[in-house]
Design a protein around this motif. Structure first.
Motif, PDB file in Angstrom:
ATOM      1  N   GLY A   1       0.843  -1.187   0.000  1.00 56.98           N
ATOM      2  CA  GLY A   1       0.000   0.000   0.000  1.00 56.98           C
ATOM      3  C   GLY A   1       0.880   1.239   0.000  1.00 56.98           C
ATOM      4  N   GLY A   2       0.302   2.376  -0.336  1.00 57.53           N
ATOM      5  CA  GLY A   2       1.051   3.616  -0.312  1.00 57.53           C
ATOM      6  C   GLY A   2       2.312   3.598  -1.164  1.00 57.53           C
ATOM      7  N   ARG A   3       2.248   2.912  -2.295  1.00 57.64           N
ATOM      8  CA  ARG A   3       3.380   2.796  -3.230  1.00 57.64           C
ATOM      9  C   ARG A   3       4.610   2.147  -2.615  1.00 57.64           C
ATOM     10  NH1 ARG A   3       5.098   7.660  -6.299  1.00 57.64           N
ATOM     11  NH2 ARG A   3       6.181   6.008  -7.357  1.00 57.64           N
ATOM     12  N   THR A   4       4.393   1.253  -1.660  1.00 57.79           N
ATOM     13  CA  THR A   4       5.499   0.535  -1.047  1.00 57.79           C
ATOM     14  C   THR A   4       5.007  -0.828  -0.580  1.00 57.79           C
ATOM     15  OG1 THR A   4       7.335   0.747   0.510  1.00 57.79           O
ATOM     16  CG2 THR A   4       5.177   1.378   1.317  1.00 57.79           C
ATOM     17  N   ALA A   5       5.941  -1.644  -0.152  1.00 58.94           N
ATOM     18  CA  ALA A   5       5.588  -2.943   0.408  1.00 58.94           C
ATOM     19  C   ALA A   5       6.585  -3.289   1.500  1.00 58.94           C
ATOM     20  CB  ALA A   5       5.586  -4.027  -0.672  1.00 58.94           C
ATOM     21  N   LEU A   6       6.101  -4.050   2.460  1.00 58.86           N
ATOM     22  CA  LEU A   6       6.938  -4.512   3.560  1.00 58.86           C
ATOM     23  C   LEU A   6       6.680  -5.987   3.758  1.00 58.86           C
ATOM     24  CD1 LEU A   6       8.869  -3.795   5.924  1.00 58.86           C
ATOM     25  CD2 LEU A   6       6.804  -3.558   7.326  1.00 58.86           C
ATOM     26  N   GLY A   7       7.752  -6.754   3.787  1.00 59.57           N
ATOM     27  CA  GLY A   7       7.655  -8.177   4.064  1.00 59.57           C
ATOM     28  C   GLY A   7       8.283  -8.492   5.407  1.00 59.57           C
ATOM     29  N   ILE A   8       7.674  -9.428   6.116  1.00 54.47           N
ATOM     30  CA  ILE A   8       8.221  -9.920   7.380  1.00 54.47           C
ATOM     31  C   ILE A   8       8.502 -11.397   7.163  1.00 54.47           C
ATOM     32  CG2 ILE A   8       7.815 -10.189   9.852  1.00 54.47           C
ATOM     33  CD1 ILE A   8       7.807  -7.244   8.820  1.00 54.47           C
ATOM     34  N   ARG A   9       9.734 -11.792   7.344  1.00 54.86           N
ATOM     35  CA  ARG A   9      10.151 -13.173   7.053  1.00 54.86           C
ATOM     36  C   ARG A   9      10.926 -13.735   8.241  1.00 54.86           C
ATOM     37  NH1 ARG A   9      12.499 -14.323   1.364  1.00 54.86           N
ATOM     38  NH2 ARG A   9      10.248 -14.378   1.093  1.00 54.86           N
ATOM     39  N   ARG A  10      10.690 -14.995   8.522  1.00 55.54           N
ATOM     40  CA  ARG A  10      11.422 -15.671   9.600  1.00 55.54           C
ATOM     41  C   ARG A  10      12.907 -15.741   9.239  1.00 55.54           C
ATOM     42  NH1 ARG A  10       9.741 -19.258  13.510  1.00 55.54           N
ATOM     43  NH2 ARG A  10       7.747 -19.623  12.456  1.00 55.54           N
ATOM     44  N   ALA A  11      13.746 -15.433  10.221  1.00 57.16           N
ATOM     45  CA  ALA A  11      15.189 -15.568  10.033  1.00 57.16           C
ATOM     46  C   ALA A  11      15.539 -17.053   9.947  1.00 57.16           C
ATOM     47  CB  ALA A  11      15.935 -14.922  11.194  1.00 57.16           C
ATOM     48  N   ASP A  12      16.630 -17.358   9.288  1.00 61.36           N
ATOM     49  CA  ASP A  12      17.076 -18.750   9.206  1.00 61.36           C
ATOM     50  C   ASP A  12      17.403 -19.277  10.604  1.00 61.36           C
ATOM     51  OD1 ASP A  12      16.778 -18.711   6.475  1.00 61.36           O
ATOM     52  OD2 ASP A  12      18.912 -18.460   6.047  1.00 61.36           O
ATOM     53  N   PRO A  13      17.178 -20.570  10.848  1.00 55.47           N
ATOM     54  CA  PRO A  13      17.330 -21.152  12.194  1.00 55.47           C
ATOM     55  C   PRO A  13      18.713 -20.951  12.815  1.00 55.47           C
ATOM     56  CG  PRO A  13      16.318 -22.734  10.701  1.00 55.47           C
ATOM     57  CD  PRO A  13      16.700 -21.549   9.882  1.00 55.47           C
ATOM     58  N   GLU A  14      19.752 -20.887  12.017  1.00 52.27           N
ATOM     59  CA  GLU A  14      21.091 -20.721  12.603  1.00 52.27           C
ATOM     60  C   GLU A  14      21.288 -19.342  13.242  1.00 52.27           C
ATOM     61  OE1 GLU A  14      21.867 -20.101   8.087  1.00 52.27           O
ATOM     62  OE2 GLU A  14      20.594 -21.405   9.316  1.00 52.27           O
ATOM     63  N   HIS A  15      20.329 -18.427  13.035  1.00 57.91           N
ATOM     64  CA  HIS A  15      20.428 -17.082  13.608  1.00 57.91           C
ATOM     65  C   HIS A  15      19.447 -16.860  14.757  1.00 57.91           C
ATOM     66  CE1 HIS A  15      23.005 -16.235  10.268  1.00 57.91           C
ATOM     67  NE2 HIS A  15      22.038 -16.524   9.411  1.00 57.91           N
ATOM     68  N   VAL A  16      18.914 -17.946  15.311  1.00 60.05           N
ATOM     69  CA  VAL A  16      17.878 -17.843  16.328  1.00 60.05           C
ATOM     70  C   VAL A  16      18.331 -17.059  17.564  1.00 60.05           C
ATOM     71  CG1 VAL A  16      18.345 -20.048  17.488  1.00 60.05           C
ATOM     72  CG2 VAL A  16      16.026 -19.110  17.474  1.00 60.05           C
ATOM     73  N   HIS A  17      19.616 -17.054  17.867  1.00 57.13           N
ATOM     74  CA  HIS A  17      20.102 -16.349  19.052  1.00 57.13           C
ATOM     75  C   HIS A  17      20.631 -14.953  18.742  1.00 57.13           C
ATOM     76  CE1 HIS A  17      19.423 -19.873  21.419  1.00 57.13           C
ATOM     77  NE2 HIS A  17      20.136 -20.604  20.583  1.00 57.13           N
ATOM     78  N   VAL A  18      20.557 -14.544  17.482  1.00 54.53           N
ATOM     79  CA  VAL A  18      21.032 -13.219  17.092  1.00 54.53           C
ATOM     80  C   VAL A  18      19.921 -12.210  17.361  1.00 54.53           C
ATOM     81  CG1 VAL A  18      21.804 -11.787  15.161  1.00 54.53           C
ATOM     82  CG2 VAL A  18      22.553 -14.174  15.324  1.00 54.53           C
ATOM     83  N   GLN A  19      20.282 -11.121  18.021  1.00 55.07           N
ATOM     84  CA  GLN A  19      19.313 -10.062  18.284  1.00 55.07           C
ATOM     85  C   GLN A  19      19.597  -8.886  17.367  1.00 55.07           C
ATOM     86  OE1 GLN A  19      19.516  -9.055  22.423  1.00 55.07           O
ATOM     87  NE2 GLN A  19      18.437 -10.896  23.046  1.00 55.07           N
ATOM     88  N   HIS A  20      18.530  -8.177  17.001  1.00 53.27           N
ATOM     89  CA  HIS A  20      18.700  -6.974  16.189  1.00 53.27           C
ATOM     90  C   HIS A  20      19.471  -5.939  16.998  1.00 53.27           C
ATOM     91  CE1 HIS A  20      18.026  -3.721  13.429  1.00 53.27           C
ATOM     92  NE2 HIS A  20      17.584  -2.994  14.433  1.00 53.27           N
ATOM     93  N   LEU A  21      20.474  -5.350  16.374  1.00 54.93           N
ATOM     94  CA  LEU A  21      21.255  -4.293  16.998  1.00 54.93           C
ATOM     95  C   LEU A  21      21.278  -3.122  16.041  1.00 54.93           C
ATOM     96  CD1 LEU A  21      22.983  -3.369  19.368  1.00 54.93           C
ATOM     97  CD2 LEU A  21      24.942  -4.441  18.260  1.00 54.93           C
ATOM     98  N   GLU A  22      20.601  -2.061  16.423  1.00 57.85           N
ATOM     99  CA  GLU A  22      20.398  -0.913  15.544  1.00 57.85           C
ATOM    100  C   GLU A  22      21.701  -0.296  15.041  1.00 57.85           C
ATOM    101  OE1 GLU A  22      17.910   3.253  15.893  1.00 57.85           O
ATOM    102  OE2 GLU A  22      17.500   1.618  17.259  1.00 57.85           O
ATOM    103  N   THR A  23      22.743  -0.336  15.842  1.00 55.12           N
ATOM    104  CA  THR A  23      23.999   0.312  15.464  1.00 55.12           C
ATOM    105  C   THR A  23      24.974  -0.632  14.760  1.00 55.12           C
ATOM    106  OG1 THR A  23      24.881  -0.114  17.677  1.00 55.12           O
ATOM    107  CG2 THR A  23      23.824   2.034  17.293  1.00 55.12           C
ATOM    108  N   ALA A  24      24.574  -1.885  14.542  1.00 53.36           N
ATOM    109  CA  ALA A  24      25.417  -2.860  13.837  1.00 53.36           C
ATOM    110  C   ALA A  24      25.129  -2.787  12.337  1.00 53.36           C
ATOM    111  CB  ALA A  24      25.116  -4.261  14.366  1.00 53.36           C
ATOM    112  N   PRO A  25      25.921  -3.479  11.524  1.00 49.60           N
ATOM    113  CA  PRO A  25      25.591  -3.523  10.093  1.00 49.60           C
ATOM    114  C   PRO A  25      24.178  -4.057   9.891  1.00 49.60           C
ATOM    115  CG  PRO A  25      27.786  -4.392  10.463  1.00 49.60           C
ATOM    116  CD  PRO A  25      27.165  -4.200  11.828  1.00 49.60           C
ATOM    117  N   GLY A  26      23.520  -3.543   8.880  1.00 49.32           N
ATOM    118  CA  GLY A  26      22.141  -3.916   8.610  1.00 49.32           C
ATOM    119  C   GLY A  26      21.253  -2.706   8.755  1.00 49.32           C
ATOM    120  N   ILE A  27      19.989  -2.931   8.917  1.00 48.61           N
ATOM    121  CA  ILE A  27      19.047  -1.807   8.960  1.00 48.61           C
ATOM    122  C   ILE A  27      19.149  -1.058  10.286  1.00 48.61           C
ATOM    123  CG2 ILE A  27      17.089  -3.176   9.793  1.00 48.61           C
ATOM    124  CD1 ILE A  27      15.400  -1.456   7.735  1.00 48.61           C
ATOM    125  N   ASP A  28      19.187   0.249  10.190  1.00 47.23           N
ATOM    126  CA  ASP A  28      19.166   1.124  11.364  1.00 47.23           C
ATOM    127  C   ASP A  28      17.714   1.314  11.782  1.00 47.23           C
ATOM    128  OD1 ASP A  28      20.915   3.569  12.763  1.00 47.23           O
ATOM    129  OD2 ASP A  28      18.826   4.105  12.409  1.00 47.23           O
TER     130      ASP A  28
END
Length: 162
Positions: A54-81
């Motif tokens: 909607g609104g000329r955009t799209a957002l997908g939410i996808r399960r992370a691969d199982p080997e990353h189950v203990h990885v937490q999102h860190l805003e200041t690390a590489p990846g999305i801020d």
């Protein structure tokens, strides 16, 4: 419009896919948030993936691969801020704030004016995975207005100014 000799001019961002470990909580959260923002579920939907458009955009939410189950999102690390959606009206930011409080969302910054562009007004909050989302309103052409400047404001605290 640019030509192939000079590059091209894109027509926006088609979609962003966020990988999460807390898939059930995130889908429940986004199933409430996205319709409120005017995006609806389309195409494939499963317990591992949902896609909102909607609104000329799209957002997908996808399960992370199982080997990353203990990885937490860190805003200041590489990846999305963070991911920022643009509201059509300043009042929409305030309306969303009320909705988010009813949802019990973690509010990072309540609606406030910010230093990034003339008239910048925004709020930010976190999804269940800890990914920060923002919704802003910038009047007119924002930083594209003649004589306007962009202020990256590196010292502006994430939680805003009280």
């Amino acid at each position: 419009m640019a030509d192939s000799a000079n590059g091209l001019e894109i027509n926006g961002v088609a979609h962003v896919i966020l990988r999460v470990n807390r898939i059930a909580e995130c889908i429940a959260f986004y199933d409430q948030l996205m319709p409120f923002l005017g995006l609806r579920t389309v195409a494939v939907r499963s317990e591992d993936f949902v896609y909102y458009v909607g609104g000329r955009t799209a957002l997908g939410i996808r399960r992370a691969d199982p080997e990353h189950v203990h990885v937490q999102h860190l805003e200041t690390a590489p990846g999305i801020d963070h991911l920022c959606f643009r509201a059509r009206r300043r009042e929409d930011v305030d309306t969303l704030y009320s909705f988010l409080r009813e949802l019990g969302a973690e509010i990072v910054r309540a609606p406030e004016e910010g230093p990034w562009a003339p008239g910048y007004y925004s709020l930010s909050f976190r999804d269940p995975e800890g990914i920060r989302l923002e919704v802003n309103h910038v009047p007119g052409k924002g930083i594209l207005t003649e004589d306007a400047s962009f202020n990256p404001a590196p010292d502006h605290p994430l939680a805003g100014r009280s």
